[in-house]
Design a protein around this motif. Structure first.
Motif, PDB file in Angstrom:
ATOM      1  N   UNK A   1      13.167  -1.729  12.380  1.00 17.16           N
ATOM      2  CA  UNK A   1      13.514  -0.580  13.210  1.00 17.16           C
ATOM      3  C   UNK A   1      12.808   0.705  12.804  1.00 17.16           C
ATOM      4  N   UNK A   2      12.186   0.705  11.648  1.00 17.42           N
ATOM      5  CA  UNK A   2      11.567   1.930  11.165  1.00 17.42           C
ATOM      6  C   UNK A   2      12.578   2.785  10.435  1.00 17.42           C
ATOM      7  N   UNK A   3      12.086   3.894   9.888  1.00 13.62           N
ATOM      8  CA  UNK A   3      12.968   4.739   9.092  1.00 13.62           C
ATOM      9  C   UNK A   3      12.387   6.139   9.011  1.00 13.62           C
ATOM     10  N   UNK A   4      13.261   7.130   8.995  1.00 14.30           N
ATOM     11  CA  UNK A   4      12.845   8.499   8.715  1.00 14.30           C
ATOM     12  C   UNK A   4      12.011   9.155   9.788  1.00 14.30           C
ATOM     13  N   UNK A   5      12.401   9.063  11.019  1.00 10.44           N
ATOM     14  CA  UNK A   5      11.720   9.750  12.118  1.00 10.44           C
ATOM     15  C   UNK A   5      10.215   9.507  12.106  1.00 10.44           C
ATOM     16  N   UNK A   6       9.839   8.254  11.941  1.00 11.83           N
ATOM     17  CA  UNK A   6       8.435   7.890  12.023  1.00 11.83           C
ATOM     18  C   UNK A   6       7.693   7.818  10.705  1.00 11.83           C
TER      19      UNK A   6
ATOM     20  N   UNK B   1      16.491  -3.704   8.280  1.00 10.79           N
ATOM     21  CA  UNK B   1      16.581  -2.633   9.267  1.00 10.79           C
ATOM     22  C   UNK B   1      15.385  -1.686   9.193  1.00 10.79           C
ATOM     23  N   UNK B   2      14.971  -1.335   7.981  1.00  9.13           N
ATOM     24  CA  UNK B   2      13.833  -0.429   7.821  1.00  9.13           C
ATOM     25  C   UNK B   2      12.536  -1.076   8.304  1.00  9.13           C
TER      26      UNK B   2
ATOM     27  N   UNK C   1       8.258   5.766   8.373  1.00  5.56           N
ATOM     28  CA  UNK C   1       8.004   4.334   8.286  1.00  5.56           C
ATOM     29  C   UNK C   1       8.132   3.794   9.701  1.00  5.56           C
ATOM     30  N   UNK C   2       7.020   3.371  10.293  1.00  5.48           N
ATOM     31  CA  UNK C   2       7.076   2.922  11.687  1.00  5.48           C
ATOM     32  C   UNK C   2       7.826   1.601  11.830  1.00  5.48           C
ATOM     33  N   UNK C   3       8.398   1.406  13.009  1.00  6.83           N
ATOM     34  CA  UNK C   3       9.123   0.162  13.244  1.00  6.83           C
ATOM     35  C   UNK C   3       8.149  -0.975  13.522  1.00  6.83           C
ATOM     36  N   UNK C   4       8.616  -2.199  13.308  1.00  7.92           N
ATOM     37  CA  UNK C   4       7.847  -3.385  13.653  1.00  7.92           C
ATOM     38  C   UNK C   4       6.707  -3.710  12.709  1.00  7.92           C
ATOM     39  N   UNK C   5       6.764  -3.226  11.470  1.00  6.38           N
ATOM     40  CA  UNK C   5       5.714  -3.571  10.512  1.00  6.38           C
ATOM     41  C   UNK C   5       5.661  -5.083  10.353  1.00  6.38           C
ATOM     42  N   UNK C   6       6.821  -5.681  10.281  1.00  7.22           N
ATOM     43  CA  UNK C   6       6.956  -7.146  10.283  1.00  7.22           C
ATOM     44  C   UNK C   6       8.063  -7.479  11.265  1.00  7.22           C
TER      45      UNK C   6
ATOM     46  N   UNK D   1       0.824  -1.209   0.000  1.00  8.96           N
ATOM     47  CA  UNK D   1       0.000   0.000   0.000  1.00  8.96           C
ATOM     48  C   UNK D   1       0.856   1.256   0.000  1.00  8.96           C
ATOM     49  N   UNK D   2       2.063   1.143   0.510  1.00 12.26           N
ATOM     50  CA  UNK D   2       2.953   2.305   0.568  1.00 12.26           C
ATOM     51  C   UNK D   2       4.040   2.267  -0.505  1.00 12.26           C
ATOM     52  N   UNK D   3       4.572   1.085  -0.795  1.00 14.86           N
ATOM     53  CA  UNK D   3       5.740   0.976  -1.673  1.00 14.86           C
ATOM     54  C   UNK D   3       5.421   0.331  -3.015  1.00 14.86           C
TER      55      UNK D   3
END
Length: 155
Positions: A100-105, A96-97, A107-112, A55-57
């Motif tokens: 851990x997430x990416x870009x100060x929120x 890592x993305x 992309x939130x961490x823990x999506x998978x 949905x995002x990428x």
């Protein structure tokens, strides 16, 4: 009182409710839309990516056209050339993305997490930029570097 504003509003509403969705849902890929051959062993990862990330990428191999996040075919594979040698670095970056997430929120961490995160990272690392091609290597035998722990944000 004049009926003109109501008629104009009715026409506008009809266009918004009927015409715009018709064109949006009836959109087909153009002739330049490429197909990526996905190996049978990677079909589960493809589906996991599509449902969790698509949905995002945008990623041609997964058939997704995300609207918020970057196009991974372009962002991860600069110049359009992915190689087996780049796999380890791409795998680590994607894992890592995702974890851990990416870009100060942004992309939130823990999506998978866990094996699901690793499976998607393998898929993206092997297929990003592989338009009209298969994976850069066999994901079932590829080395998967251990992820770095997520750095905790200073609060």
């Amino acid at each position: 009182m004049s009926k003109t504003p109501f008629v104009i509003f009715g026409i506008f509403a009809a266009v918004c409710v009927l015409v715009i969705p018709y064109f949006a849902l009836g959109k087909e890929g153009d002739e330049e839309a490429a197909i990526v051959e996905v190996a049978d062993r990677d079909q589960a990862a493809k589906e996991l990516f599509a449902t969790s990330c698509g949905r995002c990428h945008t990623l041609a191999a997964a058939g997704t056209e995300g609207v918020v996040g970057p196009d991974l075919d372009d962002r991860l594979v600069i110049g359009g050339v992915n190689t087996a040698e780049a796999y380890g670095g791409l795998y680590t970056r994607v894992l890592g993305a995702v974890t851990c997430g990416f870009g100060a929120g942004r992309m939130p961490k823990g999506i998978l997490e866990g094996e699901n995160a690793k499976q998607v990272a393998q898929f993206v690392a092997a297929y990003a930029g592989q338009i009209d091609k298969g994976p850069t290597l066999d994901t079932s035998t590829a080395d998967t570097p251990e992820p770095e722990p997520c750095a905790e944000a200073a609060g």
